[in-house]
Design a protein around this motif. Structure first.
Motif, PDB file in Angstrom:
ATOM      1  N   SER A 371       0.843  -1.209   0.000  1.00  0.00           N
ATOM      2  CA  SER A 371       0.000   0.000   0.000  1.00  0.00           C
ATOM      3  C   SER A 371       0.876   1.257   0.000  1.00  0.00           C
ATOM      4  O   SER A 371       0.539   2.255  -0.642  1.00  0.00           O
ATOM      5  N   THR A 372       2.034   1.209   0.662  1.00  0.00           N
ATOM      6  CA  THR A 372       2.929   2.381   0.680  1.00  0.00           C
ATOM      7  C   THR A 372       3.572   2.560  -0.700  1.00  0.00           C
ATOM      8  O   THR A 372       3.688   3.682  -1.193  1.00  0.00           O
ATOM      9  N   LEU A 373       3.966   1.438  -1.309  1.00  0.00           N
ATOM     10  CA  LEU A 373       4.559   1.532  -2.652  1.00  0.00           C
ATOM     11  C   LEU A 373       3.542   2.092  -3.652  1.00  0.00           C
ATOM     12  O   LEU A 373       3.864   2.940  -4.479  1.00  0.00           O
ATOM     13  N   ALA A 374       2.286   1.657  -3.507  1.00  0.00           N
ATOM     14  CA  ALA A 374       1.237   2.139  -4.421  1.00  0.00           C
ATOM     15  C   ALA A 374       1.015   3.641  -4.207  1.00  0.00           C
ATOM     16  O   ALA A 374       0.854   4.389  -5.178  1.00  0.00           O
ATOM     17  N   LEU A 375       1.037   4.070  -2.959  1.00  0.00           N
ATOM     18  CA  LEU A 375       0.866   5.507  -2.680  1.00  0.00           C
ATOM     19  C   LEU A 375       1.978   6.308  -3.358  1.00  0.00           C
ATOM     20  O   LEU A 375       1.727   7.321  -4.026  1.00  0.00           O
ATOM     21  N   MET A 376       3.225   5.834  -3.207  1.00  0.00           N
ATOM     22  CA  MET A 376       4.346   6.588  -3.774  1.00  0.00           C
ATOM     23  C   MET A 376       4.296   6.584  -5.309  1.00  0.00           C
ATOM     24  O   MET A 376       4.677   7.561  -5.942  1.00  0.00           O
ATOM     25  N   GLU A 377       3.773   5.496  -5.888  1.00  0.00           N
ATOM     26  CA  GLU A 377       3.620   5.498  -7.358  1.00  0.00           C
ATOM     27  C   GLU A 377       2.594   6.537  -7.799  1.00  0.00           C
ATOM     28  O   GLU A 377       2.774   7.198  -8.826  1.00  0.00           O
ATOM     29  N   SER A 378       1.550   6.711  -7.010  1.00  0.00           N
ATOM     30  CA  SER A 378       0.565   7.759  -7.359  1.00  0.00           C
ATOM     31  C   SER A 378       1.228   9.132  -7.252  1.00  0.00           C
ATOM     32  O   SER A 378       0.979  10.005  -8.081  1.00  0.00           O
ATOM     33  N   LEU A 379       2.071   9.309  -6.242  1.00  0.00           N
ATOM     34  CA  LEU A 379       2.751  10.599  -6.104  1.00  0.00           C
ATOM     35  C   LEU A 379       3.723  10.806  -7.267  1.00  0.00           C
ATOM     36  O   LEU A 379       3.862  11.915  -7.785  1.00  0.00           O
ATOM     37  N   ASP A 380       4.391   9.724  -7.693  1.00  0.00           N
ATOM     38  CA  ASP A 380       5.314   9.811  -8.844  1.00  0.00           C
ATOM     39  C   ASP A 380       4.616  10.405 -10.058  1.00  0.00           C
ATOM     40  O   ASP A 380       5.191  11.213 -10.782  1.00  0.00           O
ATOM     41  N   SER A 399      11.593   4.529 -10.249  1.00  0.00           N
ATOM     42  CA  SER A 399      11.825   3.742 -11.462  1.00  0.00           C
ATOM     43  C   SER A 399      12.971   4.357 -12.279  1.00  0.00           C
ATOM     44  O   SER A 399      13.318   5.520 -12.079  1.00  0.00           O
ATOM     45  N   ARG A 400      13.501   3.564 -13.209  1.00  0.00           N
ATOM     46  CA  ARG A 400      14.542   4.064 -14.123  1.00  0.00           C
ATOM     47  C   ARG A 400      14.041   5.274 -14.900  1.00  0.00           C
ATOM     48  O   ARG A 400      14.737   6.268 -15.068  1.00  0.00           O
ATOM     49  N   SER A 401      12.804   5.180 -15.387  1.00  0.00           N
ATOM     50  CA  SER A 401      12.305   6.264 -16.238  1.00  0.00           C
ATOM     51  C   SER A 401      12.158   7.554 -15.431  1.00  0.00           C
ATOM     52  O   SER A 401      12.448   8.640 -15.918  1.00  0.00           O
TER      53      SER A 401
END
Ligand code: FAD
Length: 431
Positions: A371-380, A399-401
């Motif tokens: 859930s924390t990783l998903a939150l940070m992906e939304s912030l990304d 991520s690399r990109s």
């Protein structure tokens, strides 16, 4: 084993601890090498599971000091704490310092760290006059803005990938003494923060920082602290020794949860509100409030935490920051400490320097797995759309990109990279 500040674990094959600069080259041959300092980076930038760690900590001598010009020549493992302790009473201070003094000079250079005074002083790298870098082929390179300038600009903010810094020359700034005249102003919304920040820079304050509450209830309120060196310093012989408290063990589970976050943020806001106004502060309290609680990172328990630090260009900063707050509030994951600062429009000192014109937001999230990783992906997604970047020294998962988009000088940097130097971070996002 190396453990980063956020709790990221890595077990290198080998660890070396040179005590003399002359010993360094013999540790740099073969395999994958990484120099380390105090491991105060939050994620995997100072870890090298696939190879050897060569510590800077035994190389901690100050070599010379020019008391007329404030120029210090030192080894890479000298701590910022020791520089401040040694020189403030002699009328000199670090021109740029991050929120902890327990880091090395080389760590400050390799991450080109920033402080609360970017509009006046820029980043740490702007005050480096020259460096000596040992490379894995046995060569030693002296570099400065005029000699080997590409290696110099690649090593500043170079994430430890251009070789081992064996010596640095840095300039200190004159300091009237250890005290700052500060003002703390509570604010109720993000708009107020942006107004205060603009007003503070235009009034010529030397340093400023905003803390805000992004817990679930009152996201957006916070407090803004600004300060100037006091002109009438108190008796300098009255040396302030700050008492610090210690969290002696890592509890078996995180003490940071939704309830404690909400309570902490509310209590901290009320504390700041009651202490609002003008006050004289010692530099240790002004620059390094978190150094007063030793091992505070242990409250997150064995799973550790992530720091997420973004920088967003000025023109999109306000809307993107408020969008990020909405997403965080919706996720219910809050952040224990949320810090906002502005970066001025200055030429970055290094090819991969993180600090650039815009607003930087730093958030700490307890590691709750997916859930924390998903939150940070939304912030990304918000950061990327706003044309922003993430801070490598705080990162353990971008991520690399995302890295490549945020650091367009990467191809130029790679021309200066030492092929034997690598980190868990570089394997994850560069190699
Ligand atoms: C409480 C806290 C507050 C912080 N506040 C700020 C802040 O306000 N601003 C900010 O910018 N950062 C901040 N940071 C991050 C911190 O300043 C950086 O991560 C810093 O680089 C850590 O230095 P270190 O000595 O621990 O180095 P490490 O974490 O051990 O290493 C950092 C980098 O330096 C490289 N390195 C180390 N020694 C050498 C060498 N001899 N030659 C070449 N490369 C080398 C490593 O390879 C690595 O890439 C904060 C960290 C903490 C824990």
């Amino acid at each position: 084993m190396t453990v980063s500040f956020g709790g990221y674990l890595s077990t290198p094959a080998d660890e070396k601890f040179p005590n003399w600069a002359e010993e360094v080259p013999k540790f740099l041959s073969g395999g994958s090498i990484l120099a380390t300092g105090m491991s105060k980076s939050y994620g995997d930038i100072a870890s090298n599971a696939a190879g050897t760690i060569v510590s800077s900590l035994g190389l901690n001598r100050m070599i010379s000091f020019d008391a007329e010009l404030g120029v210090l020549v030192c080894e890479p493992g000298v701590l910022l704490h020791d520089i401040q302790e040694t020189f403030v009473e002699r009328g000199w201070m670090l021109p740029v310092t991050p929120g902890t003094s327990w880091i090395t000079v080389a760590g400050a250079i390799a991450n080109d760290v920033h402080g609360k005074d970017h509009h006046l002083a820029g980043t740490f790298g702007e005050h480096v006059l020259n460096l000596t870098v040992a490379r894995s082929d046995g060569s030693l390179h002296f570099c400065s803005p005029s000699k080997n300038p590409e290696l110099f600009r690649a090593t500043i903010g170079g994430l430890g990938l251009t070789g081992f810094i064996v010596q640095a020359t840095i300039s200190l700034k004159p300091a009237a003494g250890p005290f700052f005249d500060t003002e703390t102003i509570p604010f109720e919304s993000l708009e107020d923060f942006f107004k205060l920040s603009q007003e503070t820079d235009s009034q010529g304050w030397q340093a400023s920082v905003g803390w805000f509450d992004c817990s679930t209830r009152k996201a957006g309120r916070g407090s803004f602290t600004r300060g100037n060196q006091s002109l009438d310093q108190l008796d300098l012989t009255e040396k302030k020794t700050r008492k610090s408290v210690n969290l002696p063990i890592t509890p078996p589970f995180s003490l940071v949860n939704r309830v404690s976050l909400d309570l902490f943020n509310s209590a901290y806001f009320e504390l700041q509100k009651s202490g609002a106004g003008k006050r004289r502060m010692h530099y240790q309290e002004f620059y390094y409030p978190l150094d007063g609680v030793k091992n505070w990172n242990r409250i997150y328990g064995p799973r550790g935490f992530f720091q997420y630090q973004s920088v967003i260009p000025m023109k999109t900063a306000q809307s993107a920051t408020s969008e990020m707050l909405k997403v965080i509030r919706k996720s219910g994951q809050g952040s224990f400490l949320a810090v906002l600062k502005t970066f001025a429009d200055r030429e970055p000192a290094g090819l991969l320097s993180f600090a650039r014109h815009g607003v930087t937001l730093a958030l700490d999230f307890p590691n709750r797995g997916e859930s924390t990783l998903a939150l940070m992906e939304s912030l990304d997604r918000i950061v990327a759309e706003a044309g922003g970047a993430l801070n490598p020294s705080k990162d353990a998962r971008m991520s690399r990109s995302m890295f490549k988009a945020g650091f367009p000088e990467l191809p130029r940097f790679l021309l200066q990279r030492d092929p034997a130097f690598a980190s868990d971070f570089s394997r994850r996002v560069i190699d």
